[in-house]
Design an enzyme around this catalytic site. Structure first.
Site, PDB file in Angstrom:
ATOM      1  N   CYS A  56       0.860  -1.183   0.000  1.00 45.25           N
ATOM      2  CA  CYS A  56       0.000   0.000   0.000  1.00 45.25           C
ATOM      3  C   CYS A  56       0.898   1.235   0.000  1.00 45.25           C
ATOM      4  CB  CYS A  56      -0.924   0.006   1.211  1.00 45.25           C
ATOM      5  SG  CYS A  56      -1.952   1.483   1.306  1.00 45.25           S
ATOM      6  N   GLY A  57       0.998   1.880  -1.161  1.00 45.39           N
ATOM      7  CA  GLY A  57       1.859   3.052  -1.276  1.00 45.39           C
ATOM      8  C   GLY A  57       1.312   4.261  -0.552  1.00 45.39           C
ATOM      9  N   HIS A  58      -0.004   4.500  -0.675  1.00 42.87           N
ATOM     10  CA  HIS A  58      -0.561   5.664   0.020  1.00 42.87           C
ATOM     11  C   HIS A  58      -0.458   5.473   1.526  1.00 42.87           C
ATOM     12  CE1 HIS A  58      -4.440   3.647   1.024  1.00 42.87           C
ATOM     13  NE2 HIS A  58      -4.597   4.659   1.862  1.00 42.87           N
TER      14      HIS A  58
ATOM     15  N   ASP B 299      -9.886   3.573  -5.056  1.00 39.12           N
ATOM     16  CA  ASP B 299      -8.821   4.385  -4.480  1.00 39.12           C
ATOM     17  C   ASP B 299      -9.042   5.835  -4.866  1.00 39.12           C
ATOM     18  OD1 ASP B 299      -6.412   5.499  -3.565  1.00 39.12           O
ATOM     19  OD2 ASP B 299      -5.337   3.627  -3.947  1.00 39.12           O
TER      20      ASP B 299
ATOM     21  N   GLY C   1      -0.636   4.398  -4.675  1.00 39.86           N
ATOM     22  CA  GLY C   1       0.822   4.364  -4.575  1.00 39.86           C
ATOM     23  C   GLY C   1       1.465   3.165  -5.235  1.00 39.86           C
TER      24      GLY C   1
END
Length: 354
Positions: free
Chosen positions: A96-98, A270, A275
């Site tokens: 999970c980038g965010h 999203d 991300g």
């Protein structure tokens, strides 16, 4: 369940609910597994207390169908500051980038990781897909931006034909910590705009489930990461002026400007440009030669927020050409909560309507 405290952030519009001490909320139940990847497998098992806690915090009435969050865990070893189990309404994700960007802000703002008033601090985090870094930039004691440095990202397949209710579509499949199918929204007459959101969700779900068990969705080394995590529907957008870019641009920079909506899990949307999805797009654009080391991907979302993506380096993993992507953005604290469960409440752990 004991009372559980959370700190909530949003990264480019996408929520991220942080639980710093999930074990305490479960009465001291320890995490099971020597690594974050192993803990994720245990958390997904039937009857898992962590999965029950995920549903309580994610489902209505305490959350909603598009809620996202993470449980802080010990790291795999002393090389990272901490680990995290990412979760959403349908389970636990590999990346999970965010969320990584939000965790970087949280770690510096709360003093979990010491940072100078002005400078750059690397917050190293173990996630189920590997070890990632949040480079947190501060000025005069305030966090100003975060660079999410991801694991090696690569293309798994290109030009895959998928039969949908809108006809046959061609998709590319790439890995950015999770596996994403990607298709041009314009190819099926859609635009990445809120007015098309129902159609975008429907198509995203169709593509995901059509390919989820296919050979193109198999991770080359770790079957725990196989399957299509999300579908990225993208479109080209006009390149911004250098003064409007998400980071200072050098004269030789080439801007690739796109907007996307990522439909992940089972119909979850999203709000950010995604991300790990941006990392997958960087891998795809790098492989086709559209994005180079001197370029920037201005990656917009369906709500108008933006990430800046770039290639830090090239490498080779599992016999596949890959890139190390960087995704830059910012997260902001939105509140703190203490959640409880009344043992008389018949709606525990909660519900979702889609």
């Amino acid at each position: 369940m004991d009372a559980v405290s959370t700190v909530d952030f949003h990264t480019a519009g996408e929520p991220f609910r942080i639980v710093a001490d999930a074990s305490a909320a479960l009465g001291g139940v320890p995490f099971v597994g020597d690594t974050v990847a192993e803990r994720r497998v245990h958390a997904m098992a039937a009857g898992s207390a962590l999965d029950d806690l995920r549903r309580i915090l994610c489902f209505e009435p305490r959350g909603h169908a598009d809620m996202y969050g993470g449980f802080i865990t010990p790291p795999d070893d002393d090389g990272a500051h901490f680990g995290v189990l990412f979760w959403h309404k349908d389970g636990f994700s590999t990346a999970c980038g965010h969320g990584t960007i939000a965790l970087g802000v949280w770690a510096v703002e709360t003093g979990v990781v010491a940072a100078p008033d002005t400078g750059t601090t690397e917050v190293v985090i173990d996630v189920p897909s590997g070890r990632v870094t949040a480079r947190v930039h501060t000025e005069a004691g305030l966090v100003t931006s975060v660079d999410f440095v991801n694991i090696a990202s690569f293309v798994l397949a290109t030009g895959v034909s998928v039969q949908t209710s809108r006809g046959d579509v061609l998709v590319d499949v790439s890995y950015g910590g999770a596996i994403y199918a990607q298709l041009n929204a314009a190819s099926v007459g859609l635009s990445v705009e809120p007015g098309d959101i129902d159609a975008l969700i429907a198509l995203g779900r169709e593509v995901k489930w059509a390919l989820n068990d296919a050979a193109v969705a198999q991770h080359p080394d770790d079957p725990r990461q196989s399957g299509i995590y999300g579908t990225i529907l993208f479109e080209q957008t006009p390149a911004p002026a250098a003064s409007d870019a998400s980071r200072p641009l050098a004269p030789h920079d080439a801007i690739v400007s796109q907007r996307n909506v990522t439909v992940f899990a089972d119909g979850q949307v999203d709000r950010s440009p995604c991300g790990s999805g941006t990392a997958a797009r960087i891998a795809t654009l790098a492989a086709e030669g559209t994005l180079t080391e001197n370029g920037t991907l201005q990656h917009g979302s369906i709500v108008g927020s933006t990430f800046a993506g770039s290639i830090l380096s090239r490498t080779r993993v599992h016999g596949i050409d890959a890139v190390i992507p960087q995704v830059s953005g910012m997260a902001y604290r939105t509140g703190e909560s203490t959640f409880t469960v009344d043992p008389r409440d018949p709606l525990t752990p909660g519900f979702v309507l889609r």
